[in-house]
Motif scaffolding. Structure first.
Motif, PDB file in Angstrom:
ATOM      1  N   PRO A  45       0.828  -1.214   0.000  1.00 32.37           N
ATOM      2  CA  PRO A  45       0.000   0.000   0.000  1.00 32.37           C
ATOM      3  C   PRO A  45       0.858   1.258   0.000  1.00 32.37           C
ATOM      4  CG  PRO A  45      -0.032  -1.053   2.166  1.00 32.37           C
ATOM      5  CD  PRO A  45       0.684  -1.990   1.240  1.00 32.37           C
ATOM      6  N   GLY A  46       0.315   2.316  -0.573  1.00 30.72           N
ATOM      7  CA  GLY A  46       1.067   3.558  -0.691  1.00 30.72           C
ATOM      8  C   GLY A  46       1.518   4.130   0.642  1.00 30.72           C
ATOM      9  N   ARG A  47       0.759   3.901   1.713  1.00 31.02           N
ATOM     10  CA  ARG A  47       1.115   4.473   3.020  1.00 31.02           C
ATOM     11  C   ARG A  47       2.429   3.924   3.561  1.00 31.02           C
ATOM     12  NH1 ARG A  47      -0.064   0.673   6.872  1.00 31.02           N
ATOM     13  NH2 ARG A  47      -1.455  -1.014   6.209  1.00 31.02           N
ATOM     14  N   LEU A  48       2.891   2.788   2.999  1.00 28.17           N
ATOM     15  CA  LEU A  48       4.150   2.191   3.442  1.00 28.17           C
ATOM     16  C   LEU A  48       5.313   2.524   2.515  1.00 28.17           C
ATOM     17  CD1 LEU A  48       2.918  -1.383   4.491  1.00 28.17           C
ATOM     18  CD2 LEU A  48       3.262   0.633   5.942  1.00 28.17           C
ATOM     19  N   LEU A  49       5.054   3.273   1.451  1.00 25.71           N
ATOM     20  CA  LEU A  49       6.072   3.563   0.446  1.00 25.71           C
ATOM     21  C   LEU A  49       6.573   4.997   0.581  1.00 25.71           C
ATOM     22  CD1 LEU A  49       4.343   1.882  -2.625  1.00 25.71           C
ATOM     23  CD2 LEU A  49       6.288   0.995  -1.312  1.00 25.71           C
ATOM     24  N   PRO A  50       7.795   5.265   0.111  1.00 23.20           N
ATOM     25  CA  PRO A  50       8.294   6.645   0.154  1.00 23.20           C
ATOM     26  C   PRO A  50       7.562   7.528  -0.837  1.00 23.20           C
ATOM     27  CG  PRO A  50       9.857   5.220  -0.978  1.00 23.20           C
ATOM     28  CD  PRO A  50       8.798   4.324  -0.415  1.00 23.20           C
ATOM     29  N   PRO A  51       7.431   8.818  -0.530  1.00 21.41           N
ATOM     30  CA  PRO A  51       6.824   9.749  -1.492  1.00 21.41           C
ATOM     31  C   PRO A  51       7.751   9.952  -2.682  1.00 21.41           C
ATOM     32  CG  PRO A  51       7.745  10.949   0.367  1.00 21.41           C
ATOM     33  CD  PRO A  51       7.873   9.497   0.703  1.00 21.41           C
ATOM     34  N   ASP A  52       7.222  10.561  -3.725  1.00 27.54           N
ATOM     35  CA  ASP A  52       8.072  10.897  -4.869  1.00 27.54           C
ATOM     36  C   ASP A  52       9.145  11.888  -4.425  1.00 27.54           C
ATOM     37  OD1 ASP A  52       6.632   9.297  -6.573  1.00 27.54           O
ATOM     38  OD2 ASP A  52       5.274  10.897  -7.183  1.00 27.54           O
ATOM     39  N   ARG A  53      10.409  11.596  -4.775  1.00 27.30           N
ATOM     40  CA  ARG A  53      11.526  12.437  -4.333  1.00 27.30           C
ATOM     41  C   ARG A  53      12.501  12.654  -5.475  1.00 27.30           C
ATOM     42  NH1 ARG A  53      12.420   9.177   1.313  1.00 27.30           N
ATOM     43  NH2 ARG A  53      13.009   7.546  -0.134  1.00 27.30           N
ATOM     44  N   ASP A  54      13.231  13.733  -5.380  1.00 28.02           N
ATOM     45  CA  ASP A  54      14.235  14.045  -6.385  1.00 28.02           C
ATOM     46  C   ASP A  54      15.370  13.023  -6.311  1.00 28.02           C
ATOM     47  OD1 ASP A  54      15.399  16.336  -8.260  1.00 28.02           O
ATOM     48  OD2 ASP A  54      17.022  15.631  -6.946  1.00 28.02           O
ATOM     49  N   ARG A  55      15.706  12.426  -7.445  1.00 26.65           N
ATOM     50  CA  ARG A  55      16.699  11.361  -7.456  1.00 26.65           C
ATOM     51  C   ARG A  55      18.071  11.847  -7.018  1.00 26.65           C
ATOM     52  NH1 ARG A  55      18.856   8.643 -12.876  1.00 26.65           N
ATOM     53  NH2 ARG A  55      20.652   9.915 -12.362  1.00 26.65           N
TER      54      ARG A  55
END
Length: 228
Positions: A45-55
């Protein structure tokens, strides 16, 4: 069941487990729930994943972390945990293909993505980018390679070897990084690009790293693990 048996059972029959049972097993194994979901072949689920971030920011952050010693790593982890959750929840990630005859490359990829790592963001561990990319493509997953990537993921080489089907044997070289480095990267999972910029500065403040004006691949490693 032994730890090895639990991991093998998750690998083979994890799709038959419901989420509450997988959460219980994650607590028993001392592993992130997102990782256990990946091993068991469930969506994350998305709540366990990192947000979009600058590479590039993520790459610089992982680089700075590698210069911290163990007391500094502990302080940096607390710094990250104290930051508020500000990132937007990403989309859920689909489960790996159950028909894949060698599930380990997809599992390794899932563990890396659970932390926001691609092959370029993964800290330098003595393996080339092409070697790590080859592991993700299923070309190889030798024990020595697993030893090098285990620490930044917060996993043990024994557990990764169980999932990869690699027999354990004595290794000549110690890994560059241990699970304490991985604990920092786990603490950073919910953090945004802006927060990782702050965390990288905090890592440099703690380690007093000298900026030589060029990008070095890594510090010389952290070999003084108190758990070794």
């Amino acid at each position: 069941m032994t730890r090895t048996e639990v991991l093998r059972d998750l690998l083979s029959y994890g799709r038959d487990y419901d989420t509450p049972r997988l959460e219980e097993l994650a607590a028993e194994l001392g592993l992130p729930v997102a990782d256990v979901l990946v091993v068991a072949g469930h969506p994350v689920p998305g709540r366990l994943l990192p947000p979009d971030r600058d590479r590039e920011v993520m790459e610089a952050f992982t680089y700075c972390v590698t210069y911290c010693n163990h007391p500094q790593l502990a302080s940096l982890r607390e710094f990250l945990l104290a930051l508020p959750d500000e990132g937007a929840t990403p989309e859920p990630r689909l489960a790996r293909d159950p028909a894949d005859p060698d599930p380990f490359p997809a599992i390794l990829h899932g563990l890396m993505r659970n932390r926001g790592f691609g092959v370029y963001e993964f800290p330098f561990v003595g393996l080339s980018i092409s070697t790590i990319a080859g592991m993700l493509r299923g070309k190889w997953h030798k024990l020595g390679q697993l030893q090098q990537v285990a620490g930044p993921l917060g996993w043990s080489v024994e557990d990764l070897a169980t999932l990869a089907g690699e027999p354990l044997q004595p290794l000549e070289h110690r890994p560059m990084f241990c699970h304490h480095v991985g604990a920092v990267f786990l603490a950073a999972v919910p953090r945004t690009t802006e927060q990782l910029v702050r965390a990288a500065r905090e890592a440099d403040r703690l380690s007093a790293r000298v900026d030589h004006g060029i990008f070095h691949p890594v510090s010389q490693g952290i070999y003084d693990c108190p758990d070794a």
